[in-house]
Design an enzyme around this catalytic site. Structure first.
Site, PDB file in Angstrom:
ATOM      1  N   ARG A 294       0.769  -1.280   0.098  1.00 15.32           N
ATOM      2  CA  ARG A 294      -0.094   0.150  -0.033  1.00 15.32           C
ATOM      3  C   ARG A 294       0.922   1.274   0.013  1.00 15.32           C
ATOM      4  O   ARG A 294       0.564   2.162  -0.789  1.00 15.32           O
ATOM      5  CB  ARG A 294      -0.949  -0.043   1.435  1.00 15.32           C
ATOM      6  CG  ARG A 294      -2.153  -1.008   0.998  1.00 15.32           C
ATOM      7  CD  ARG A 294      -3.130  -1.250   2.159  1.00 15.32           C
ATOM      8  NE  ARG A 294      -3.943  -1.990   1.728  1.00 15.32           N
ATOM      9  CZ  ARG A 294      -5.186  -2.614   2.506  1.00 15.32           C
ATOM     10  NH1 ARG A 294      -4.830  -2.286   3.860  1.00 15.32           N
ATOM     11  NH2 ARG A 294      -6.067  -3.317   2.151  1.00 15.32           N
ATOM     12  N   TYR A 425      -6.484  -1.469  -6.980  1.00 18.17           N
ATOM     13  CA  TYR A 425      -5.353  -2.363  -6.414  1.00 18.17           C
ATOM     14  C   TYR A 425      -4.826  -2.130  -4.861  1.00 18.17           C
ATOM     15  O   TYR A 425      -4.686  -1.181  -4.727  1.00 18.17           O
ATOM     16  CB  TYR A 425      -4.743  -3.247  -7.484  1.00 18.17           C
ATOM     17  CG  TYR A 425      -3.462  -2.439  -7.975  1.00 18.17           C
ATOM     18  CD1 TYR A 425      -2.690  -1.569  -7.299  1.00 18.17           C
ATOM     19  CD2 TYR A 425      -3.053  -2.884  -9.261  1.00 18.17           C
ATOM     20  CE1 TYR A 425      -1.729  -0.915  -7.601  1.00 18.17           C
ATOM     21  CE2 TYR A 425      -1.991  -2.279  -9.900  1.00 18.17           C
ATOM     22  CZ  TYR A 425      -1.350  -1.451  -8.971  1.00 18.17           C
ATOM     23  OH  TYR A 425      -0.107  -0.779  -9.793  1.00 18.17           O
ATOM     24  N   GLU A 426      -4.541  -3.440  -4.393  1.00 26.00           N
ATOM     25  CA  GLU A 426      -4.178  -3.576  -3.089  1.00 26.00           C
ATOM     26  C   GLU A 426      -5.128  -2.674  -2.039  1.00 26.00           C
ATOM     27  O   GLU A 426      -4.584  -1.936  -0.924  1.00 26.00           O
ATOM     28  CB  GLU A 426      -2.723  -2.629  -2.926  1.00 26.00           C
ATOM     29  CG  GLU A 426      -1.897  -3.295  -3.721  1.00 26.00           C
ATOM     30  CD  GLU A 426      -1.511  -4.639  -3.604  1.00 26.00           C
ATOM     31  OE1 GLU A 426      -1.852  -5.263  -2.490  1.00 26.00           O
ATOM     32  OE2 GLU A 426      -1.248  -5.441  -4.471  1.00 26.00           O
ATOM     33  N   GLY A 427      -6.381  -2.933  -1.999  1.00 24.80           N
ATOM     34  CA  GLY A 427      -7.475  -2.217  -1.565  1.00 24.80           C
ATOM     35  C   GLY A 427      -7.751  -1.055  -2.025  1.00 24.80           C
ATOM     36  O   GLY A 427      -6.946  -0.022  -2.256  1.00 24.80           O
TER      37      GLY A 427
END
Length: 566
Positions: A294, A425-427
């Site tokens: 993140r 992406y990645e949350g």
């Protein structure tokens, strides 16, 4: 146009804004002297300018492809990856015991920023390996560490992260991939994963997948998830590669951007894997990798913003239209506004990211829970604001080009296409905002209040020096403090309804704080003039954002599904 690595800007932020001197003063990072850090950044910047930057356009025009089950990467990517690996840029922060440099995360963050600007499609490969290295360092057995870490750190092998499944997007707890014990300490992994960045390549000897899966006795939801290391080719105890594992790339996604990076659908058919961490404790281990990613993804947005800005500025300086003092369009007020906004927001986002990395380094070096809380608080802001800045700056870059921005040959549109997925992406950024008002405020707002205390104290100390800039920053901090207090007192639904404007309002105020520090460090220079622009013209957005954040959920959900469809 040629890319210029902004090494001097990183040095300025590390030295004057982010507090890197605290990191270098610790025993853990005592070797990260100003001279060492500068030398490392210069060398990495040279590699980005000379080797990676030329691959940006080439990777878009010659995309990764799957041929007879084999992934073929764009021409030049193998050589670019080799330059990254041989320079040691994959494992800047990794443990020297396994071949890493052991340098602070702040240095890794600066280098990832430059690599993202140079060629984001290729930079994604070492970013995935960096996250896997950190996860294994924290959670793997000593045997696994000894076997896999030297290969990942050297770049001989690459790492990936396998979370998402067709029926389970952001709801990771719905995944169905199975892991069955083989009776010899290994597990048979069966299932399908989608959106696997760099799921395969043609330039490393092996690809090591971290896969979330369920054991036969697993509870439903995230509490029943375990993490497994599943290599493409099975190594023996010495690291020598043997037979292929029972996994394959089913297909590659046809994407809006990042064409040079293969995003795979992966199929596991009883593939051999090794448990990482404890049974049913996979999410804790995977979050080590995800939190690393993140920060890295936020920096990807900032890096693309830097490249898009340089591209737009070069075009504007060469584009003659209308009667202006300089003869080019940089003197048109709206073009000047866009260029100044791009530059000011890049500085704000970059300062937030490097302050986040410094907090991680201080946590690592001291174990102080207050540094851990600071790092946790800044991570969702870094990820969301960094990537949203990348998207906004890339869009403005297209606009600066005018009609030529819509023409692919100028290259302006590629930055917008490439960076768009970083907010997903990645949350997703919505999940980052939910995390900020949820988990990150579970301490009653204490971490946020400590940060605000520091921001207001620094503003007060500068009041006699830069009163015109200090007053709006101090008032903005007070408005943010009141909004944190409001958030802490609300029910979850009301917090969540205002989470995204809250995150962006928070970032606006943080950006003003860092711009003010820059003006104090460079009172007669360009940083002071940029700070004046940001504080006078961009900071006022915080008031509307934080007012939005405090509205609660009633009006939002007063709109029925039928209303939305009518």
């Amino acid at each position: 146009m040629p890319f210029r690595a902004p090494v001097s800007e990183f040095r300025f932020i590390l030295d004057h804004i982010a507090g890197f001197d605290q990191v270098a003063a610790t025993d853990r990072f005592a070797e990260a002297t100003p001279e060492t850090v500068e030398a490392v950044l210069i060398e990495a910047g040279r590699m980005c300018e000379e080797v990676l930057a030329p691959l940006q356009r080439a990777g878009d025009l010659d995309p990764a492809r799957l041929e007879n089950g084999v992934v073929r990467t764009p021409k030049g990517f193998a050589e670019g990856y080799r330059a990254i690996a041989e320079g040691g840029w994959i494992a800047i922060a990794a443990d020297p015991a396994h071949g890493g440099m052991g340098l602070p995360m702040a240095v890794t963050t600066a280098i990832n920023d430059m690599m993202s600007a140079a060629c984001l499609s290729l930079q994604l490969a070492p970013l995935m390996s960096q996250g896997q290295i950190e996860a294994l360092e924290h959670h793997a057995s000593d045997d696994i560490k000894a076997l896999y870490l030297p290969k990942l750190i050297s770049g001989e092998w690459a790492g990936t992260m396998n979370l998402t499944e067709p029926q389970a997007g952001s709801d990771v707890g719905s995944l169905s991939t199975k892991a069955v014990p083989n009776g010899d300490g290994t597990y048979a992994i069966t299932g399908q994963k989608i959106y696997i960045t760099w799921g395969d390549n043609d330039f490393t000897d092996n690809v090591c997948h971290l896969v979330l899966a369920r054991l036969p006795d697993a509870a439903p939801g995230t509490k029943g998830i375990s993490l497994f290391l599943v290599p493409k080719i099975l190594p023996d105890d010495s690291g020598a590669l043997g037979k292929a594992n029972s996994l394959k790339v089913v297909s590659l996604e046809h994407k809006m951007g990042l064409h040079g990076s293969p995003t795979a659908v992966m199929q596991y058919d009883g593939a051999t894997g090794w448990l990482i961490g404890g049974e049913h404790d996979g999410m804790r281990a995977m979050f080590t990798m995800m939190n690393n990613a993140r920060l890295g993804v936020g920096v990807q947005g900032i890096g693309v913003a830097e490249r898009a800005y340089q591209h737009a500025l070069a075009y504007a300086e060469g584009r003659r239209q209308g009667k202006t003092e300089s003869g080019n369009i940089t003197d048109h007020p709206d073009v000047r506004r866009m260029l100044a906004t791009m530059k000011a927001d890049i500085f704000a986002a970059r300062a937030i990211a490097l302050a986040n990395a410094v907090a991680i380094d201080m946590q690592t070096a001291t174990g102080d829970p207050e540094w851990a809380a600071r790092a946790a608080l800044l991570t969702p802001i870094t990820k969301a604001f960094g990537t949203d800045t990348g998207i906004a700056v890339a869009q403005m870059g297209v606009q600066v080009h005018g009609g030529m921005g819509f023409i692919e040959e100028t290259g302006a549109a590629q930055f917008s296409r490439d960076v768009r997925v970083t907010a997903i992406y990645e949350g997703t950024n919505g999940i980052q905002a939910m995390d900020l008002v949820g988990r990150k405020l579970m301490d009653g707002g204490e971490a946020a209040y400590r940060l605000l205390d520091e921001m207001e104290a620094e503003a007060e100390a500068a009041r006699s020096t830069l009163p015109a800039l200090v007053d709006p920053v101090w008032q903005a901090c007070e408005t943010l403090r009141e909004t944190v207090e409001w958030m802490v007192e609300q029910a979850p639904k009301d917090r969540l309804a205002g989470s995204m404007p809250f995150l962006h309002g928070f970032a606006r105020v943080l950006g003003a704080h860092f711009h003010l520090k820059a003006a104090l460090a460079d009172p007669e220079g360009p940083h002071a003039r940029l700070a004046e622009f940001y504080i006078q013209r961009l900071l006022p957005e915080h008031a509307g954002l934080l007012a939005h954040a405090r509205q609660g959920a009633d009006a939002l959900f007063a709109l029925s599904a039928e209303d939305l469809a009518s």
